[in-house]
Scaffold this active site. Structure first.
Site, PDB file in Angstrom:
ATOM      1  N   CYS A 103       0.833  -1.204   0.000  1.00  0.00           N
ATOM      2  CA  CYS A 103       0.000   0.000   0.000  1.00  0.00           C
ATOM      3  C   CYS A 103       0.867   1.254   0.000  1.00  0.00           C
ATOM      4  O   CYS A 103       1.934   1.295   0.602  1.00  0.00           O
ATOM      5  CB  CYS A 103      -0.909   0.020   1.233  1.00  0.00           C
ATOM      6  SG  CYS A 103      -2.273  -1.142   1.148  1.00  0.00           S
ATOM      7  N   PRO A 135       9.507   2.820   6.386  1.00  0.00           N
ATOM      8  CA  PRO A 135      10.850   2.272   6.213  1.00  0.00           C
ATOM      9  C   PRO A 135      11.054   0.984   7.003  1.00  0.00           C
ATOM     10  O   PRO A 135      10.319   0.676   7.936  1.00  0.00           O
ATOM     11  CB  PRO A 135      11.750   3.386   6.755  1.00  0.00           C
ATOM     12  CG  PRO A 135      10.898   4.098   7.756  1.00  0.00           C
ATOM     13  CD  PRO A 135       9.508   4.049   7.205  1.00  0.00           C
ATOM     14  N   ILE A 136      12.107   0.245   6.603  1.00  0.00           N
ATOM     15  CA  ILE A 136      12.405  -1.014   7.290  1.00  0.00           C
ATOM     16  C   ILE A 136      13.674  -0.876   8.133  1.00  0.00           C
ATOM     17  O   ILE A 136      14.317  -1.866   8.458  1.00  0.00           O
ATOM     18  CB  ILE A 136      12.540  -2.176   6.288  1.00  0.00           C
ATOM     19  CG1 ILE A 136      13.668  -1.913   5.281  1.00  0.00           C
ATOM     20  CG2 ILE A 136      11.227  -2.432   5.577  1.00  0.00           C
ATOM     21  CD1 ILE A 136      14.027  -3.130   4.441  1.00  0.00           C
ATOM     22  N   GLN A 188      14.101  -0.310  11.247  1.00  0.00           N
ATOM     23  CA  GLN A 188      14.069  -1.002  12.537  1.00  0.00           C
ATOM     24  C   GLN A 188      14.362  -2.502  12.381  1.00  0.00           C
ATOM     25  O   GLN A 188      14.977  -3.113  13.250  1.00  0.00           O
ATOM     26  CB  GLN A 188      12.715  -0.798  13.215  1.00  0.00           C
ATOM     27  CG  GLN A 188      12.410   0.645  13.585  1.00  0.00           C
ATOM     28  CD  GLN A 188      13.370   1.190  14.632  1.00  0.00           C
ATOM     29  OE1 GLN A 188      13.430   0.701  15.749  1.00  0.00           O
ATOM     30  NE2 GLN A 188      14.142   2.198  14.259  1.00  0.00           N
ATOM     31  N   VAL A 211       0.395   6.792  13.440  1.00  0.00           N
ATOM     32  CA  VAL A 211       1.204   5.619  13.094  1.00  0.00           C
ATOM     33  C   VAL A 211       1.883   5.780  11.737  1.00  0.00           C
ATOM     34  O   VAL A 211       3.083   5.556  11.594  1.00  0.00           O
ATOM     35  CB  VAL A 211       0.346   4.342  13.133  1.00  0.00           C
ATOM     36  CG1 VAL A 211       1.172   3.117  12.733  1.00  0.00           C
ATOM     37  CG2 VAL A 211      -0.259   4.146  14.525  1.00  0.00           C
TER      38      VAL A 211
END
Length: 434
Positions: free
Chosen positions: A117, A123-124, A126, A328
């Site tokens: 979506c 972002p990735i 973490q 969020v």
């Protein structure tokens, strides 16, 4: 191009059963790669396009996958490939969930940067922070992210800057085969996290504390195939709760878990909706008049961001001024412009949306901007004057099984048509449930 055509004005009544949870099944299918011995058998698996996509990713990685009768059987005992290519990952960001299992099994993973979506940057970082803490080296470039470890992953103490669901799942999966104990702090607490932990433990992992802010994972040498039933989809349940409330209807939502719906239930009761917990699930009775409320999306157990757009449709029918604040994800208000096309009194102010109601919505041609917006526009169509045509149904199919058919069974005047045959006149659609 396919469209859903809905005519407003019907109260929805009856019983509907929710499917297994999309947000639980995807990371669980990815985690099945951890089992180097035996087969995993997953039941209550929803028939969704995202499930087909993640299954294709696993097949590309050399796992054997069979999907039939809401059951997925996965044999990942052969040597696995390490790369998930762009052609799959671009369709769905959950594909990145194979990274932790691949890194744990193979010591290396190469994943195309994810799609899915169009909700902000999502972002990735973490995920990668967790892998690095366990001893992996990470490189990002040319549209790929690659992680590798010399030897094996090592248990570590990891603090997430934000309780990311995806990062919690990916790190938890990777840590199951790491040497030593991993302590994951500020972890996500969603029910889907607990479901994944239960599956990992069924395979022989040692995961404790899932559902709390601190998860402890004691690494083991090997994981084995297991049987597991996916939890019910709380977001689908919440969507049908809105369908009952927005139409002033009376719907029993079977297979819903009341404990997973507390924040949604609290806000809807505040609006005047009657909600009754029954043995079979949750019964929702819409009032004659809805009250305006304010909502702020938060990580679980707060109000879920995945219910934000559906509640926006409901609040457009509430008496007074309501506000939804999104904390969020950024850029999750793309559906506001589509509501405006339906004559909604709605405006964006920073990370909040202000609505004045009740609105006399008018049917219009609208385009789904993401998965939950697709459902929200259909819900708004249930109470709009005339016909609402919703396009970009690829988003809807990522998260809902036979959504229009379930609504029709509850009494909605609704049909899904292909544009080629859309000489299906409005009158024919209106006669569907005459």
């Amino acid at each position: 191009m396919e469209k859903i055509i809905v005519r407003g004005g019907k109260r929805l009544n009856g019983t509907v059963r929710v499917e297994g949870a999309k947000n639980a099944v995807l990371p669980i299918i990815a985690a099945a790669l951890l089992a180097s011995d035996g087969k995993n058998v997953l039941s209550e698996v929803p028939v969704l396009s995202d499930v087909y996509t993640i299954n294709e990713v696993l097949r590309h990685l050399n796992a054997e996958v069979v999907f039939e009768n809401n059951q997925v059987t996965i044999d990942a005992s052969k040597e696995l490939n390490i790369e998930a290519p762009f052609e799959y990952v671009r369709k769905m960001r959950a594909s990145v969930q194979v990274m932790g299992p691949l890194l744990a099994r193979n010591g290396r993973a190469r994943i195309a940067l994810p799609g899915g979506c169009a909700i902000g940057s999502r972002p990735i970082d973490q995920h990668l922070k967790g892998f690095e803490a366990m001893g992996a080296k990470v490189q990002v470039g040319n549209g790929f992210v690659e992680a590798y470890v010399e030897g094996e992953l090592k248990g570590a103490k990891i603090y997430l800057d934000f309780p990311s669901v995806g990062a919690t799942e990916n790190i938890m999966s990777a840590a199951t085969l790491a040497k030593g104990t991993t302590i994951l702090e500020n972890a996500a607490k969603e029910p889907e996290i607990v479901d994944l932990a239960n599956f990992l433990n069924a395979m022989g992992a040692k995961v404790r504390g899932a559902g709390t802010g601190t998860i402890r994972i004691e690494g083991v040498d090997k994981l084995y195939g297991a049987n597991h039933s996916i939890i019910p989809d709380r977001i689908e349940a919440g969507t049908f709760m809105v369908a009952a409330a927005i139409t002033g209807g009376d719907i029993l939502i079977e297979n819903a878990v009341p404990e997973h719906l507390r924040s949604i239930t609290a806000k809807m009761e505040e609006m005047g909706v009657k909600i009754i917990e029954e043995n079979e699930g949750v019964r929702v009775i819409g009032p004659d008049k809805l009250k305006a409320v304010d909502i702020k999306t938060m990580p679980h157990p707060g109000f879920p961001t995945d219910m934000q757009s559906q509640m926006m449709a409901l609040l457009l029918q509430a008496d007074g001024t309501s506000m939804i604040t999104e904390t969020v994800f950024e850029n999750r208000f793309m559906h506001v412009e589509e509501f405006r096309r339906m004559n909604a009194d709605i405006k964006i102010e920073g990370r909040s949306v202000i609505m004045n109601g009740p609105n006399s919505l008018q049917g219009a041609e609208v385009a789904a901007t993401d998965l939950r917006a697709a459902a929200a526009l259909i819900l708004a169509g249930l109470v709009s004057e005339g016909y609402t045509r919703v396009t970009e149904l690829k988003h809807l199919d990522r998260g809902y099984v036979n959504f229009h058919k379930k609504l029709a069974a509850l009494g909605a005047t609704i049909e899904r048509v292909n544009e080629k045959v859309e000489e299906v006149k409005e009158q024919e659609v209106s006669d569907l449930h005459a």
